[in-house]
Design a protein around this motif. Structure first.
Motif, PDB file in Angstrom:
ATOM      1  N   SER A   1       0.846  -1.198   0.000  1.00  0.00           N
ATOM      2  CA  SER A   1       0.000   0.000   0.000  1.00  0.00           C
ATOM      3  C   SER A   1       0.877   1.242   0.000  1.00  0.00           C
ATOM      4  O   SER A   1       0.645   2.197  -0.750  1.00  0.00           O
TER       5      SER A   1
ATOM      6  N   ASN B   1       1.364   3.540  -3.302  1.00  0.00           N
ATOM      7  CA  ASN B   1       0.967   4.899  -2.947  1.00  0.00           C
ATOM      8  C   ASN B   1       2.079   5.894  -3.301  1.00  0.00           C
ATOM      9  O   ASN B   1       1.842   6.942  -3.904  1.00  0.00           O
TER      10      ASN B   1
ATOM     11  N   ARG C   1       3.400   6.660  -7.121  1.00  0.00           N
ATOM     12  CA  ARG C   1       2.475   7.495  -7.904  1.00  0.00           C
ATOM     13  C   ARG C   1       2.039   8.747  -7.135  1.00  0.00           C
ATOM     14  O   ARG C   1       1.089   9.418  -7.533  1.00  0.00           O
TER      15      ARG C   1
ATOM     16  N   VAL D   1       0.429   9.301  -4.491  1.00  0.00           N
ATOM     17  CA  VAL D   1      -0.959   9.357  -4.019  1.00  0.00           C
ATOM     18  C   VAL D   1      -1.051   9.994  -2.638  1.00  0.00           C
ATOM     19  O   VAL D   1      -1.979  10.767  -2.344  1.00  0.00           O
ATOM     20  N   TYR D   2      -0.071   9.682  -1.758  1.00  0.00           N
ATOM     21  CA  TYR D   2      -0.106  10.236  -0.403  1.00  0.00           C
ATOM     22  C   TYR D   2      -0.067  11.760  -0.428  1.00  0.00           C
ATOM     23  O   TYR D   2      -0.783  12.428   0.330  1.00  0.00           O
TER      24      TYR D   2
ATOM     25  N   SER E   1      -0.805  13.679  -3.158  1.00  0.00           N
ATOM     26  CA  SER E   1      -1.977  14.124  -3.902  1.00  0.00           C
ATOM     27  C   SER E   1      -3.218  14.197  -3.010  1.00  0.00           C
ATOM     28  O   SER E   1      -4.012  15.135  -3.100  1.00  0.00           O
ATOM     29  N   ASN E   2      -3.360  13.203  -2.127  1.00  0.00           N
ATOM     30  CA  ASN E   2      -4.512  13.205  -1.226  1.00  0.00           C
ATOM     31  C   ASN E   2      -4.459  14.359  -0.233  1.00  0.00           C
ATOM     32  O   ASN E   2      -5.495  14.780   0.292  1.00  0.00           O
TER      33      ASN E   2
ATOM     34  N   TYR F   1       2.999  15.563 -10.471  1.00  0.00           N
ATOM     35  CA  TYR F   1       2.914  14.120 -10.227  1.00  0.00           C
ATOM     36  C   TYR F   1       3.102  13.312 -11.511  1.00  0.00           C
ATOM     37  O   TYR F   1       2.678  12.160 -11.607  1.00  0.00           O
TER      38      TYR F   1
ATOM     39  N   GLY G   1       5.755   9.418 -12.205  1.00  0.00           N
ATOM     40  CA  GLY G   1       5.596   8.176 -11.475  1.00  0.00           C
ATOM     41  C   GLY G   1       6.430   7.067 -12.090  1.00  0.00           C
ATOM     42  O   GLY G   1       6.905   7.177 -13.229  1.00  0.00           O
TER      43      GLY G   1
ATOM     44  N   SER H   1       4.794   8.735   3.457  1.00  0.00           N
ATOM     45  CA  SER H   1       3.458   8.133   3.513  1.00  0.00           C
ATOM     46  C   SER H   1       3.278   7.548   4.907  1.00  0.00           C
ATOM     47  O   SER H   1       4.141   6.816   5.391  1.00  0.00           O
TER      48      SER H   1
END
Length: 315
Positions: free
Chosen positions: A105, A109, A112, A114-115, A117-118, A136, A139, A285
């Motif tokens: 995870s 995460n 890419r 994602v951590y 971006s969120n 971003y 990746g 993350s």
């Protein structure tokens, strides 16, 4: 006999213990009250929150067993308890897959973004969509990359199996001689034996694109200043083992310099109050020590813990 499941136990495990004739209490007793109230029980089960130290053991001469739901037992004075005739048991196999999946995870995460971006999309998504998309845009894929596993016990091997299933190469280091292949199961009943390579600790540090740690904390971090210098530039690190295995201050320096591209942390030096520099770092993350926190793992832990306690206390 009475058992205090101070940090909880899965319903299946609780039922197994009760059917075996034990009384099981699941009401949490605060650490400061345990010395007095644990006298009423014959055994206690804990996770990582409750500590069972020498003073508590001495104050409860009726205590016959301590059960740890999970792997690490650094919150228990194991040798002292056993020297006093108190059995200490844990459940090393039950949470392996859940921890391994959490490692990935963090890896998926992170590669890419994602951590990050969120964190930023709710604030900037409507006003800076294009800018975020551009930031971003670089990746990378995990397939074909090399995962280094430090510590090749049950969880380390489960992590390696997930990596192999994703098409990664796996190298590992361990104190003991390990396997040259691992069995990996796919859907439809397909099973494959895939190669893994055991190397020295230093070679794993030097050759890995990503590193996952699965070792206990001993007297010093496994990865400190010297070890950071050996890492590939741009490596990604994940620690879902124990807090302190990575020197967090050196990690921050390595992240800031770009030596380490990102880190995924499920455990922290100062739990349950991680340092703010870690919590707020844009390249980390974060999860709050939830490696074994799946329904499936908790059921397996409860069953294994109950089975071991029944065997121990019925002797």
């Amino acid at each position: 006999m009475k058992i205090l499941a101070n940090d909880g136990i899965d319903a299946v495990g609780k039922r197994m213990l009760e059917e075996a004739g034990f009384v099981v209490d699941t009401v949490h007793i605060p650490q400061e009250d345990l010395e007095q109230k644990l006298k009423e029980y014959d055994a206690i089960t804990v996770r990582s929150a409750t500590k069972v130290r020498q003073a508590l053991i001495d104050s409860c001469p009726n205590l016959k067993a301590i059960g740890r739901g999970g792997v690490g037992m650094d919150n228990i004075d194991v040798d002292y308890a056993r020297s006093k005739g108190v059995a200490v048991i844990n459940t090393p196999a039950a949470s392996s897959l859940s921890v391994a999946e959490l490692v990935f995870s963090h890896l998926l995460n992170a590669v890419r973004f994602v951590y990050d971006s969120n964190r930023k999309m709710p604030v900037e998504g409507a006003s800076n969509f294009g800018g975020l998309k551009k930031s971003y845009a670089k990746g990378i894929e995990l397939r074909g990359k090399t995962l280094g596993v430090i510590g090749f016990g049950r969880i380390g091997r489960a992590t390696a199996q997930v990596a192999l299933g994703l098409g990664m190469d796996v190298i590992y280091t361990d104190l003991f001689e390990g396997p040259k292949t691992l069995e990996v199961s796919f859907s439809g009943g397909v099973v494959a034996e895939l190669p893994v390579k055991q190397l020295s600790f230093e070679d794993v540090l030097k050759q890995s694109d990503f590193i996952s740690l699965h070792v206990p904390f001993l007297d010093k971090p496994a990865i400190g200043k010297r070890e950071f210098e050996l890492l590939k530039d741009g490596v990604g690190l994940v620690n879902a083992s124990r807090g302190g295995v990575i020197d967090e201050l050196e990690l921050i320096k390595a992240l800031d310099s770009g030596k380490v591209a990102f880190a995924g942390l499920d455990v922290f030096e100062n739990e349950p109050t991680p340092r703010q520099e870690i919590l707020q770092h844009p390249k980390i993350s974060l999860t709050p020590h939830i490696g074994a926190a799946t329904d499936e793992a908790q059921e397996r832990i409860g069953i294994e813990l109950a089975t071991l306690l029944i065997e121990t206390l019925k002797k």
